[in-house]
Motif scaffolding. Sequence first.
Motif, PDB file in Angstrom:
ATOM      1  N   VAL A  65       7.217   0.654  -7.886  1.00 56.95           N
ATOM      2  CA  VAL A  65       7.629   1.924  -7.334  1.00 56.95           C
ATOM      3  C   VAL A  65       8.933   1.489  -6.574  1.00 56.95           C
ATOM      4  N   GLY A  66       8.848   0.474  -5.689  1.00 57.66           N
ATOM      5  CA  GLY A  66       9.921   0.117  -4.752  1.00 57.66           C
ATOM      6  C   GLY A  66      11.136  -0.414  -5.261  1.00 57.66           C
ATOM      7  N   ASP A  67      11.052  -0.883  -6.688  1.00 58.70           N
ATOM      8  CA  ASP A  67      12.111  -1.245  -7.260  1.00 58.70           C
ATOM      9  C   ASP A  67      12.918  -0.156  -7.876  1.00 58.70           C
ATOM     10  N   ASP A 115      -3.944  11.783 -10.559  1.00 51.76           N
ATOM     11  CA  ASP A 115      -2.869  12.365  -9.386  1.00 51.76           C
ATOM     12  C   ASP A 115      -3.272  12.082  -8.094  1.00 51.76           C
ATOM     13  N   ASP A 116      -4.325  11.386  -7.732  1.00 47.55           N
ATOM     14  CA  ASP A 116      -4.716  11.116  -6.452  1.00 47.55           C
ATOM     15  C   ASP A 116      -4.556   9.727  -6.175  1.00 47.55           C
ATOM     16  N   SER A 117      -3.824   8.992  -7.129  1.00 50.12           N
ATOM     17  CA  SER A 117      -3.628   7.399  -6.754  1.00 50.12           C
ATOM     18  C   SER A 117      -2.683   7.333  -5.856  1.00 50.12           C
ATOM     19  N   GLU A 118      -3.109   6.327  -4.966  1.00 51.05           N
ATOM     20  CA  GLU A 118      -2.223   5.702  -4.018  1.00 51.05           C
ATOM     21  C   GLU A 118      -0.829   5.251  -4.414  1.00 51.05           C
ATOM     22  N   ILE A 119       0.144   5.848  -4.046  1.00 53.50           N
ATOM     23  CA  ILE A 119       1.760   5.353  -4.311  1.00 53.50           C
ATOM     24  C   ILE A 119       2.404   5.027  -3.112  1.00 53.50           C
ATOM     25  N   THR A 120       2.677   3.469  -3.325  1.00 55.91           N
ATOM     26  CA  THR A 120       3.557   2.978  -2.396  1.00 55.91           C
ATOM     27  C   THR A 120       4.486   2.167  -2.888  1.00 55.91           C
TER      28      THR A 120
END
Length: 109
Positions: A92-94, A37-42
């Motif tokens: 995630v952008g999609d 849950d600390d993964s970078e999400i962009t």
Amino acid sequence: MTTELGGPAQRPAPDEATVLADISAVLRTVLEEYGLDDSEITLETSFHDDLELESIDLVTLSAQLREFYGERVNFAAFIADRGLEEIIALTVGDLVGYVVGSLAVTEVG
């Protein structure tokens, strides 16, 4: 740790940054199970390659998104017409783009 995600209350259509933050929160609840849950999400984050989500995780994500946004966002319909390679390449952008579009359409309609 439990994250309150809110409900499907009617609210103005959010912008991309707001949706990214919302989806990041939803993803963190899914990733929490794996200690990620600390993964970078962009916007460029891949569900498969970066977050290592499996198909069952996408089902969980779909349920979480429905809980958060209500019927206005149908993740299952979003991926239904995609081939396996397209689903594997999904970012995630999609998803953010789809959610913003779906919320804008329901806001107008």
